[in-house]
Motif scaffolding. Structure first.
Motif, short mmCIF file in Angstrom:
data_model
loop_
_atom_site.label_atom_id
_atom_site.label_comp_id
_atom_site.label_asym_id
_atom_site.label_seq_id
_atom_site.Cartn_x
_atom_site.Cartn_y
_atom_site.Cartn_z
N TYR A 63 0.84 -1.19 0.00
CA TYR A 63 0.00 0.00 0.00
C TYR A 63 0.87 1.24 0.00
O TYR A 63 1.70 1.43 0.90
CB TYR A 63 -0.93 0.03 1.22
CG TYR A 63 -1.71 1.31 1.33
CD1 TYR A 63 -2.58 1.72 0.33
CD2 TYR A 63 -1.57 2.14 2.45
CE1 TYR A 63 -3.28 2.90 0.42
CE2 TYR A 63 -2.29 3.33 2.56
CZ TYR A 63 -3.13 3.70 1.54
OH TYR A 63 -3.83 4.88 1.63
N ALA A 65 0.45 5.20 0.12
CA ALA A 65 -0.53 6.23 0.45
C ALA A 65 -0.33 7.48 -0.42
O ALA A 65 0.67 7.58 -1.17
CB ALA A 65 -0.44 6.58 1.93
N ASN A 85 3.71 -1.14 3.82
CA ASN A 85 2.96 0.09 3.59
C ASN A 85 3.86 1.31 3.73
O ASN A 85 4.70 1.39 4.62
CB ASN A 85 1.74 0.20 4.50
CG ASN A 85 2.09 0.28 5.97
OD1 ASN A 85 2.35 1.36 6.51
ND2 ASN A 85 2.12 -0.86 6.66
N GLN A 87 3.34 5.25 4.12
CA GLN A 87 2.25 6.16 4.48
C GLN A 87 2.48 7.56 3.91
O GLN A 87 3.53 7.86 3.32
CB GLN A 87 2.09 6.16 5.99
CG GLN A 87 1.72 4.79 6.54
CD GLN A 87 1.68 4.75 8.05
OE1 GLN A 87 1.58 5.76 8.73
NE2 GLN A 87 1.78 3.54 8.60
N ASP A 88 1.51 8.42 4.12
CA ASP A 88 1.47 9.74 3.47
C ASP A 88 2.77 10.51 3.66
O ASP A 88 3.28 10.65 4.76
CB ASP A 88 0.32 10.56 4.06
CG ASP A 88 -0.98 9.80 4.08
OD1 ASP A 88 -1.91 10.19 3.38
OD2 ASP A 88 -1.06 8.80 4.83
N SER A 116 6.27 -1.17 7.95
CA SER A 116 5.46 0.05 7.99
C SER A 116 6.39 1.25 8.04
O SER A 116 7.22 1.34 8.95
CB SER A 116 4.54 0.07 9.21
OG SER A 116 3.56 -0.95 9.13
N ALA A 118 6.05 5.15 8.39
CA ALA A 118 4.97 6.05 8.81
C ALA A 118 5.09 7.43 8.18
O ALA A 118 6.11 7.79 7.57
CB ALA A 118 4.94 6.15 10.33
N HIS A 119 4.07 8.23 8.39
CA HIS A 119 3.89 9.53 7.76
C HIS A 119 5.15 10.40 7.84
O HIS A 119 5.70 10.61 8.91
CB HIS A 119 2.73 10.27 8.42
CG HIS A 119 1.49 9.44 8.57
ND1 HIS A 119 0.67 9.14 7.52
CD2 HIS A 119 0.95 8.84 9.66
CE1 HIS A 119 -0.34 8.40 7.95
NE2 HIS A 119 -0.19 8.20 9.25
N ASN A 203 -3.23 -1.56 7.55
CA ASN A 203 -2.74 -1.21 6.22
C ASN A 203 -2.78 -2.37 5.23
O ASN A 203 -2.84 -2.14 4.01
CB ASN A 203 -1.33 -0.63 6.31
CG ASN A 203 -1.33 0.82 6.75
OD1 ASN A 203 -1.48 1.72 5.94
ND2 ASN A 203 -1.19 1.04 8.05
#
Length: 226
Positions: A63, A65, A85, A87-88, A116, A118-119, A203
């Protein structure tokens, strides 16, 4: 009646509007003379407003984002493993001619399975991120090897060629820029491990769900990909 019709028409037009990610080969340069397209598994989902450029392999159920930049136009190639994932606002980039080796093959960035990121985090090659790592909000990983199950908390920096052993915890705001600091890291606390697992569970549902919502034709701005 006329006003209502215009309103309904406007809503209908917006429902068919879909912003696409930008997916492109790298430009030809003296240091990368061959243009290579990203290889993106059909089950992965690349969100609108994100870009994937160059020799990037994205595996199953990844994923990506919105507003992620995966730019393999200098350091190359990149690998992103299954169920990971980004993220943004995550950025992936690498330095030319600097690589790490996995199973005998060189990579600018290698990211394992169920990671993961993260943002707002920055992952800059050369670097290796093992399976089930959590890279926290606004953190930086550059020129490092991060072992399986490591938890990097928010605003931390991991750099300068360090190797972090599996299942270590990098505290918030820490600057891990020497092997001595890396070797002194404590095991991941239970609450942080549980948080990372929860992030993964959430996610991993997004790729299939977004494909259903927006459709499976995730073409780029005029550029096809396999």
């Amino acid at each position: 009646m006329g006003g209502n019709n215009r309103s309904q028409s406007s809503r209908s037009d917006h429902s068919h509007c879909c912003f696409k990610p930008f997916i492109s080969p790298n430009p030809r340069t003296t240091f990368n003379p061959v243009s290579r397209y990203p290889k993106i598994n059909k089950t992965a989902f690349i969100s609108p407003f994100s870009s994937v450029i160059g020799d990037v392999a994205i595996r199953r159920n990844v994923y990506v984002a919105p507003n992620v930049s995966i730019r393999a136009d200098e350091g190359t190639p990149f690998y992103i493993g299954t169920n990971t994932n980004l993220q943004d606002g995550v950025i992936l980039h690498g330095i030319v001619n600097k690589q790490i080796y996995v199973d005998g093959k060189g990579y600018s960035i290698f990211i394992g399975r169920e990671v993961s990121i993260a943002h707002g985090a920055l992952v800059h090659g050369p670097c290796y991120i093992g399976d089930k790592v959590f890279v926290g909000f606004n953190s930086i990983v550059y020129d490092a090897i991060v072992g399986e199950g490591v938890f990097i908390a928010y605003n931390a920096v991991v750099t300068n060629g360090v190797r972090i052993r599996p299942n270590r915890f990098v505290p918030p705001g820490a600057n891990i820029d020497s092997q001595e600091k890396a070797d002194a890291l404590m095991p991941v606390p239970t609450d942080s491990r549980e948080f990372a697992q929860a992030v993964q569970r959430v996610n991993q549902e997004f790729p299939a769900s977004y494909h259903l919502l927006l459709g499976k034709n995730r073409c780029s701005c005029g550029l096809a990909y396999d």
